[in-house]
Design an enzyme around this catalytic site. Structure first.
Site, mmCIF file in Angstrom:
data_model
loop_
_atom_site.group_PDB
_atom_site.id
_atom_site.type_symbol
_atom_site.label_atom_id
_atom_site.label_comp_id
_atom_site.label_asym_id
_atom_site.label_seq_id
_atom_site.Cartn_x
_atom_site.Cartn_y
_atom_site.Cartn_z
ATOM 1 N N GLY A 1 -15.032 70.378 -3.426
ATOM 2 C CA GLY A 1 -16.477 70.356 -3.600
ATOM 3 C C GLY A 1 -16.953 69.116 -4.319
ATOM 4 N NE ARG B 1 -17.575 75.122 -3.891
ATOM 5 C CZ ARG B 1 -16.658 74.489 -4.607
ATOM 6 N NH1 ARG B 1 -15.501 74.147 -4.064
ATOM 7 N NH2 ARG B 1 -16.896 74.196 -5.879
ATOM 8 C CB SER C 1 -23.561 68.721 -13.347
ATOM 9 O OG SER C 1 -22.151 68.864 -13.251
ATOM 10 C CD GLN C 2 -19.128 69.545 -8.126
ATOM 11 O OE1 GLN C 2 -19.471 69.949 -7.019
ATOM 12 N NE2 GLN C 2 -17.980 69.892 -8.677
ATOM 13 C CG ASP D 1 -14.184 74.306 -13.022
ATOM 14 O OD1 ASP D 1 -14.665 75.062 -12.151
ATOM 15 O OD2 ASP D 1 -14.169 73.068 -12.916
ATOM 16 N NE ARG E 1 -10.719 74.824 -12.009
ATOM 17 C CZ ARG E 1 -10.125 73.833 -12.679
ATOM 18 N NH1 ARG E 1 -9.203 74.133 -13.582
ATOM 19 N NH2 ARG E 1 -10.449 72.580 -12.453
ATOM 20 C CE LYS F 1 -10.244 72.664 -4.221
ATOM 21 N NZ LYS F 1 -10.831 71.767 -5.212
#
Length: 409
Positions: A94, A122, A166-167, A291, A364, A388
């Site tokens: 992403g 997403r 924020s990306q 995260d 994760r 990943k």
């Protein structure tokens, strides 16, 4: 890949992996710079490979050194001249997708991005709305999936939501300095994940780009700038270090090295949260560090529970992380209540999992569940998802004494 753990007490020292967040940012800045830069500390994770492949597609050249393949020499290119003949594969990343959309929009030639189906589920509405308002091409086909873009993007005044990711803001921060015009980014509150924007600004400054906060919700980016080639090293990663420090929080004896105590990384807050989980049943806001959600839920499960707020963005990650952790933690006897923006963890009768765990194709989730399996033992399928971000995760656990049997299926 399926992994089976036998409960074992872990001990030893491990070096923190390089920061994926900073690795992305430094590679991109180097790829936009005129001349040759060297970036030290780039892993072989799928996410890093995706960013390097997109830079290559836009004309930059990234070459790993034979004597140390974590060192990457980057010959930058001007994305305003990009005209790739083939689509550019973002894989499942992403960050790569969202960072590169504005960069691709600098070109007046069509650029097509592809990736996994989940990636394009997403949210991208922020960019879709921006392109519609500016008359730029944003053609998303979710069945293929692919996204075709065409600029040119110009500077100006942009208003973006601060509560999605924020990306989107970071992507514009990379692209707008290369526009002729000055730009203002006005952010609609609440602004979440502010520390990630500070990481972006620090990377930009390292490569000679000026951008500044005018106030808590306004950024100014002068136009007509040029990225300067720079040699730099990626600092240790607090996001992945959180999984190793969690081992100590759960009674193992693990020491991490290579972390900058003054880092701007937002996920460093786990250092303050783990003691709260050890001594009580806290309420913790994770809106600035989403995260950390899976590993914090895992640690809370083996302790006294917790309530986590600011969790709604967990559903739009590589998996619906709140739902995935609720499903898997139930196998440990843990009750997890998922609400719109809150997750409550009740350990109830914490025990070894009664069924095989599933990694939900999410790195994760795999690492959070593996942390618990070092205590209880058990089997986890879909463990290859760690590729990943941290391909050598299970090797690192093994170096600490973890008893793991791996089956490639």
């Amino acid at each position: 890949m399926t992994v089976t753990f036998s409960p074992t007490r872990l001990s030893g020292t491990v070096a923190a992996p390089p920061s994926k967040s900073m690795g992305h940012r430094m590679l991109i800045c180097a790829g936009l710079a005129a001349g040759k830069s060297t970036v030290t500390g780039i892993s072989h994770s799928q996410d890093m490979l995706a960013t390097m492949e997109l830079l290559h597609g836009l004309g930059a050249v990234c070459v790993r050194r034979a004597e140390d393949d974590t060192v990457v020499d980057v010959q930058g290119a001007d994305p305003r001249n990009a005209a790739p003949k083939a689509s550019l594969n973002c894989r499942e990343c992403g960050s790569t997708l969202r960072f590169f959309i504005p960069i691709c929009l600098l070109s007046d030639k069509p650029v097509t991005l592809t990736g996994s189906p989940r990636l394009f589920e997403r949210p991208l509405d922020v960019y879709a709305d921006l392109c519609r308002d500016l008359g730029l091409t944003f053609d998303l086909d979710t069945t293929t999936p692919k996204l075709t873009l065409k600029g040119p993007l110009r500077g100006g005044h942009f208003t973006l939501r601060g509560d999605v990711s924020s990306q989107f803001i970071t992507g514009l921060l990379f692209a707008l300095p290369l526009c002729a015009e000055d730009s203002i980014l006005s952010i609609l509150p609440p602004l979440e994940s502010r520390p990630y924007l500070d990481l972006t600004l620090s990377a930009l400054a390292l490569y000679g780009i000026q951008a500044e906060w005018l106030d808590d919700l306004t950024l100014r980016i002068p136009g007509g700038q040029t990225y300067k080639a720079t040699d730099a090293a990626v600092e240790g990663d607090y996001s992945n270090a959180a999984f190793f420090h969690a081992l100590t929080a759960l009674g193992h004896d693990v020491t991490l090295t290579g972390l900058n105590p003054d880092s701007l990384q937002g996920d460093r807050v786990y250092r303050d949260i783990y003691p709260l989980l050890a001594t009580g049943r806290p309420t913790v806001d994770i809106s600035d560090c989403p995260d950390l959600g899976p590993i914090l839920m895992a640690v809370a499960s083996a302790k006294q529970g917790a309530t986590f707020t600011g969790t709604r963005r967990l559903r739009i990650k590589e998996s619906d992380r709140a739902a995935a952790m609720a499903e898997e933690l139930a196998k440990f006897g843990v009750s997890v209540t998922v609400q719109e923006d809150t997750v409550t963890v009740d350990p109830l009768d914490f025990h070894a999992p009664v069924n095989i765990l599933d990694g939900h194709n999410d790195h994760r989730i795999v690492m959070a569940l593996s942390t618990l399996l070092t205590l209880t033992g058990g089997t986890l399928r879909g463990a290859e998802a760690v590729n990943k971000s941290l391909p050598d995760y299970f090797d690192l656990l093994g170096s600490l004494g973890a008893d793991i049997a791996v089956t490639e299926v």
